[in-house]
Scaffold this active site. Structure first.
Site, PDB file in Angstrom:
ATOM      1  N   ASN A 200       0.843  -1.204   0.000  1.00 32.10           N
ATOM      2  CA  ASN A 200       0.000   0.000   0.000  1.00 32.10           C
ATOM      3  C   ASN A 200       0.876   1.251   0.000  1.00 32.10           C
ATOM      4  O   ASN A 200       1.821   1.344   0.777  1.00 32.10           O
ATOM      5  CB  ASN A 200      -0.855  -0.047   1.288  1.00 32.10           C
ATOM      6  CG  ASN A 200      -1.980   0.960   1.320  1.00 32.10           C
ATOM      7  OD1 ASN A 200      -2.764   1.035   0.383  1.00 32.10           O
ATOM      8  ND2 ASN A 200      -2.060   1.737   2.393  1.00 32.10           N
ATOM      9  N   GLU A 267      -7.318   4.772   0.441  1.00 25.84           N
ATOM     10  CA  GLU A 267      -7.378   5.896   1.392  1.00 25.84           C
ATOM     11  C   GLU A 267      -7.819   7.171   0.674  1.00 25.84           C
ATOM     12  O   GLU A 267      -7.283   8.252   0.912  1.00 25.84           O
ATOM     13  CB  GLU A 267      -5.999   6.127   2.038  1.00 25.84           C
ATOM     14  CG  GLU A 267      -5.415   4.912   2.714  1.00 25.84           C
ATOM     15  CD  GLU A 267      -4.086   5.180   3.422  1.00 25.84           C
ATOM     16  OE1 GLU A 267      -3.694   6.353   3.585  1.00 25.84           O
ATOM     17  OE2 GLU A 267      -3.439   4.192   3.805  1.00 25.84           O
TER      18      GLU A 267
HETATM   19  O1  G3I Z   1      -3.284  10.604  20.094  1.00 21.60           O
HETATM   20  C1  G3I Z   1      -3.822  11.913  19.910  1.00 21.60           C
HETATM   21  C2  G3I Z   1      -5.220  11.976  20.547  1.00 21.60           C
HETATM   22  O2  G3I Z   1      -5.117  11.775  21.912  1.00 21.60           O
HETATM   23  C3  G3I Z   1      -5.921  13.307  20.203  1.00 21.60           C
HETATM   24  O3  G3I Z   1      -7.267  13.256  20.645  1.00 21.60           O
HETATM   25  C4  G3I Z   1      -5.903  13.484  18.678  1.00 21.60           C
HETATM   26  C5  G3I Z   1      -6.639  14.735  18.172  1.00 21.60           C
HETATM   27  O4  G3I Z   1      -5.839  15.880  18.193  1.00 21.60           O
HETATM   28  O5  G3I Z   1      -4.541  13.488  18.242  1.00 21.60           O
HETATM   29  C6  G3I Z   1      -4.010  12.172  18.448  1.00 21.60           C
HETATM   30  O6  G3I Z   1      -2.897  11.823  17.690  1.00 21.60           O
HETATM   31  C7  G3I Z   1      -3.002  11.981  16.264  1.00 21.60           C
HETATM   32  C8  G3I Z   1      -3.549  10.721  15.594  1.00 21.60           C
HETATM   33  O7  G3I Z   1      -3.498  10.858  14.180  1.00 21.60           O
HETATM   34  C9  G3I Z   1      -5.006  10.457  15.913  1.00 21.60           C
HETATM   35  O8  G3I Z   1      -5.816  11.512  15.474  1.00 21.60           O
HETATM   36  C10 G3I Z   1      -1.595  12.247  15.781  1.00 21.60           C
HETATM   37  O9  G3I Z   1      -1.173  13.462  16.328  1.00 21.60           O
HETATM   38  C11 G3I Z   1      -1.590  12.302  14.282  1.00 21.60           C
HETATM   39  O10 G3I Z   1      -0.260  12.418  13.831  1.00 21.60           O
HETATM   40  C12 G3I Z   1      -2.202  11.054  13.687  1.00 21.60           C
HETATM   41  O11 G3I Z   1      -2.315  11.220  12.283  1.00 21.60           O
HETATM   42  C13 G3I Z   1      -2.608  10.067  11.543  1.00 21.60           C
HETATM   43  C14 G3I Z   1      -1.541   9.890  10.479  1.00 21.60           C
HETATM   44  O12 G3I Z   1      -1.867   8.786   9.671  1.00 21.60           O
HETATM   45  C15 G3I Z   1      -0.158   9.653  11.078  1.00 21.60           C
HETATM   46  O13 G3I Z   1       0.788   9.618  10.058  1.00 21.60           O
HETATM   47  C16 G3I Z   1      -3.967  10.263  10.883  1.00 21.60           C
HETATM   48  O14 G3I Z   1      -4.999  10.277  11.858  1.00 21.60           O
HETATM   49  C17 G3I Z   1      -4.228   9.116   9.902  1.00 21.60           C
HETATM   50  O15 G3I Z   1      -5.382   9.405   9.163  1.00 21.60           O
HETATM   51  C18 G3I Z   1      -3.036   9.016   8.944  1.00 21.60           C
HETATM   52  O16 G3I Z   1      -3.267   7.980   8.045  1.00 21.60           O
HETATM   53  C19 G3I Z   1      -2.230   7.771   7.086  1.00 21.60           C
HETATM   54  C20 G3I Z   1      -2.248   6.293   6.751  1.00 21.60           C
HETATM   55  O17 G3I Z   1      -2.128   5.514   7.916  1.00 21.60           O
HETATM   56  C21 G3I Z   1      -1.149   5.941   5.759  1.00 21.60           C
HETATM   57  N1  G3I Z   1      -1.244   6.788   4.598  1.00 21.60           N
HETATM   58  C22 G3I Z   1      -1.283   8.235   4.830  1.00 21.60           C
HETATM   59  C23 G3I Z   1      -2.435   8.561   5.792  1.00 21.60           C
HETATM   60  C24 G3I Z   1      -2.555  10.061   5.979  1.00 21.60           C
HETATM   61  O18 G3I Z   1      -1.419  10.584   6.605  1.00 21.60           O
END
Ligand code: G3I
Length: 368
Positions: A200, A267
């Site tokens: 992926n 995604e």
């Molecule tokens: O853990 C905290 C939580 O306690 C808080 O409530 C929340 C809201 O502010 O933040 C939380 O952490 C975040 C987490 O997502 C959950 O929302 C992190 O800071 C944040 O970095 C994390 O981002 C995720 C990201 O992957 C990390 O790289 C995104 O949600 C998620 O949608 C995203 O998904 C990725 C795929 O896995 C792979 N492909 C790219 C895609 C988009 O970046």
């Protein structure tokens, strides 16, 4: 008051007769149209308290979404936060939800350089090759073994490529070279013989890019090593203003389909330079429609997953300030025009896979 016949029909028809994405996707021959989701603790904050119940009503509808993926809960950070200490609380939330709402579950993601548990990529880890190989194998056995039988598919290796198509210099690559990739697939195949195993990545949607060539190279690498790989997942995080055409997407998928049985949009979202206006919403609609039409036209394309469906919970604005509105429902729960655009495209192409349109054309030619 007398109701006219069409009005009467509209009043009496149950809500489920309204065309919804998963139902239309099935009618067009796909396996699913789905939406990723997260635990309430991980989501961005919703704009209104009542948003959560409105969100749940849309998500839960089995005709709107027939598949889901946990956006975060099955990643290494959550599933093995300390060596040999497994925790499935976050992942189970979405896995259980999928079961309760009758959706296929795509599982995500086993070996990825991001959202790793700190013990894996800390500079103090000082991995030897055998120790890291053991850690990867143990992680995959633990997680895939726990979810065995529940995952339609697993994203086994995620984003192993850099923008130029060379290997990303992750801890896995730095210690093991490309050998970590077939190792991961072999371990996943052993832990769940029935889950479809995917490579992926993002930026692998155009037919001639170095990164797309890199994804094909990875498939061949795994196959040459004698391990099983079933699919390529195109994440499809797109931009409204420059997005792939239907022909490009078809060509890309046909390239993958020569090597693997399945491809999927895993995604999907299409981000806009804010604020939204009629022009950028039209671009966005075109991008979503291209995904739908290309997927229907390539038999190997099993389904489409949007990376959540509600703008307020999207990852985009936090990572790309000034961009957003990338999904299908605005913050106030009105639908993007892209939603209706996809509905129209699905309806137009219903039957194409079964040979509907082609057969009719052939019959017409014969009759002439
Ligand atoms: O853990 C905290 C939580 O306690 C808080 O409530 C929340 C809201 O502010 O933040 C939380 O952490 C975040 C987490 O997502 C959950 O929302 C992190 O800071 C944040 O970095 C994390 O981002 C995720 C990201 O992957 C990390 O790289 C995104 O949600 C998620 O949608 C995203 O998904 C990725 C795929 O896995 C792979 N492909 C790219 C895609 C988009 O970046």
């Amino acid at each position: 008051m007398r109701l006219s016949a069409p009005l009467l029909t509209a009043v009496l028809l149950p809500a489920t007769t309204t065309a919804q994405l998963h139902q239309l996707a099935k009618e067009a021959g796909l396996l699913y149209f789905g939406a990723a989701t997260d635990t309430p603790y991980q989501r961005e904050r919703a704009p209104f308290p009542q948003s959560y119940s409105q969100y749940d009503a849309i998500f839960n509808s089995p005709t709107e979404f027939g598949q889901t993926t946990p956006t975060n809960g099955q990643k290494w950070l959550f599933t093995e936060p300390s060596p040999r200490l497994f925790n499935f609380t976050e992942g189970d939330y979405v896995a259980d939800l999928a079961q309760r709402t009758n959706k296929l579950l795509r599982c995500h993601a086993l070996v990825w350089h991001s959202q790793l548990a700190p013990w894996v990529d800390s500079p103090d880890a000082n991995w030897t090759a055998p120790a890291l190989r053991d850690a990867i194998t143990r992680h995959i056995r633990g997680v895939v073994g726990y979810y065995r039988g529940k995952c339609y598919a697993w994203d086994v290796v995620n984003e192993a490529l850099d923008e130029d198509g060379s290997y990303r210099k992750s801890v896995f690559y730095n210690v093991l070279g490309e050998s970590y990739i077939p190792l991961a697939f072999a371990a996943a195949a052993e832990a769940d013989p029935h889950a479809k195993l995917y490579y992926n990545d993002y930026g692998i949607e155009r037919p001639t890019s170095n990164k797309t060539a890199g994804a094909r190279r990875i498939v061949e690498l795994v196959q040459k090593a004698g391990a099983r790989i079933d699919g390529v997942g195109m994440q499809a995080h797109m931009h409204a203003d420059v997005h792939p055409s239907e022909a490009e997407l078809v060509a890309t998928m046909e390239g993958y389909a020569k090597l693997v049985k399945e491809v999927a949009f895993t995604e999907l979202d299409v981000r806009i330079e804010m604020p939204v206006n009629a022009t950028n919403l039209a671009w966005q609609t075109d991008a979503y429609q291209n995904v739908v039409s290309s997927c229907v036209k390539v038999k190997a394309c099993v389904g489409i997953t949007v990376w959540d469906f509600y703008d307020a919970f999207s990852w985009v604005p936090a990572v790309f300030p000034g961009q957003g509105a990338s999904l299908l429902w605005f913050d106030d729960f009105t639908k993007h025009p892209a939603y209706d655009g996809m509905v129209q495209t699905f309806k137009k192409l219903a039957g194409v896979r079964k040979g509907g349109r082609d057969c009719k054309q052939k019959r017409r030619v014969k009759g002439n």
